[in-house]
Design a protein around this motif. Sequence first.
Motif, PDB file in Angstrom:
ATOM      1  N   ARG A  63      -0.985   1.149  -1.617  1.00 50.91           N
ATOM      2  CA  ARG A  63      -1.676   2.082  -2.514  1.00 50.91           C
ATOM      3  C   ARG A  63      -1.886   3.461  -1.886  1.00 50.91           C
ATOM      4  N   TRP A  64      -1.097   3.786  -0.850  1.00 49.79           N
ATOM      5  CA  TRP A  64      -1.246   5.088  -0.194  1.00 49.79           C
ATOM      6  C   TRP A  64      -0.961   6.251  -1.129  1.00 49.79           C
ATOM      7  N   ASP A  65      -0.111   6.052  -2.132  1.00 48.35           N
ATOM      8  CA  ASP A  65       0.192   7.148  -3.057  1.00 48.35           C
ATOM      9  C   ASP A  65      -1.054   7.612  -3.809  1.00 48.35           C
ATOM     10  N   LEU A 117      -3.820   8.175  -2.478  1.00 50.76           N
ATOM     11  CA  LEU A 117      -4.579   9.031  -1.572  1.00 50.76           C
ATOM     12  C   LEU A 117      -3.966  10.413  -1.396  1.00 50.76           C
ATOM     13  N   VAL A 167     -10.578  10.290   2.614  1.00 49.33           N
ATOM     14  CA  VAL A 167      -9.349   9.563   2.945  1.00 49.33           C
ATOM     15  C   VAL A 167      -9.490   8.842   4.287  1.00 49.33           C
ATOM     16  N   TRP A 173      -7.776   0.251   3.616  1.00 45.07           N
ATOM     17  CA  TRP A 173      -7.061   0.627   2.400  1.00 45.07           C
ATOM     18  C   TRP A 173      -5.658   0.023   2.459  1.00 45.07           C
ATOM     19  N   VAL A 198      -9.114   4.778   4.589  1.00 43.09           N
ATOM     20  CA  VAL A 198      -8.098   4.172   5.466  1.00 43.09           C
ATOM     21  C   VAL A 198      -8.783   3.313   6.528  1.00 43.09           C
ATOM     22  N   TRP A 206      -5.541  12.119  -5.812  1.00 44.94           N
ATOM     23  CA  TRP A 206      -6.843  11.715  -5.276  1.00 44.94           C
ATOM     24  C   TRP A 206      -7.966  11.914  -6.273  1.00 44.94           C
ATOM     25  N   ALA A 208      -1.747  -0.508   2.313  1.00 43.00           N
ATOM     26  CA  ALA A 208      -0.614   0.404   2.469  1.00 43.00           C
ATOM     27  C   ALA A 208       0.173   0.554   1.171  1.00 43.00           C
TER      28      ALA A 208
END
Length: 73
Positions: free
Chosen positions: A52-54, A56, A40, A48, A44, A61, A50
């Motif tokens: 698509r943070w879900d 991670l 992760v 990466w 980031v 994951w 923002a």
Amino acid sequence: RRNWLFAGSRAGGERAAAIYTVIQTCKANGVDPQAYIADVIARVAGDWPATRWDELMPWNWVPQTDQPTAQAA
């Protein structure tokens, strides 16, 4: 049980609590915490998005398979 007492400061205790939470969430979802955190952080740092943070989150994951793996002879 009282490890937070030795964090050095309130901010240190809050950071420790955050990382303990990430580690326990990984364990609860059957994810290796060390591999998860390293991956992760690399994603980031590599810009990466923002939006698509879900993806991670430990329960979503999926480790990257770009890295070559050693094959048995």
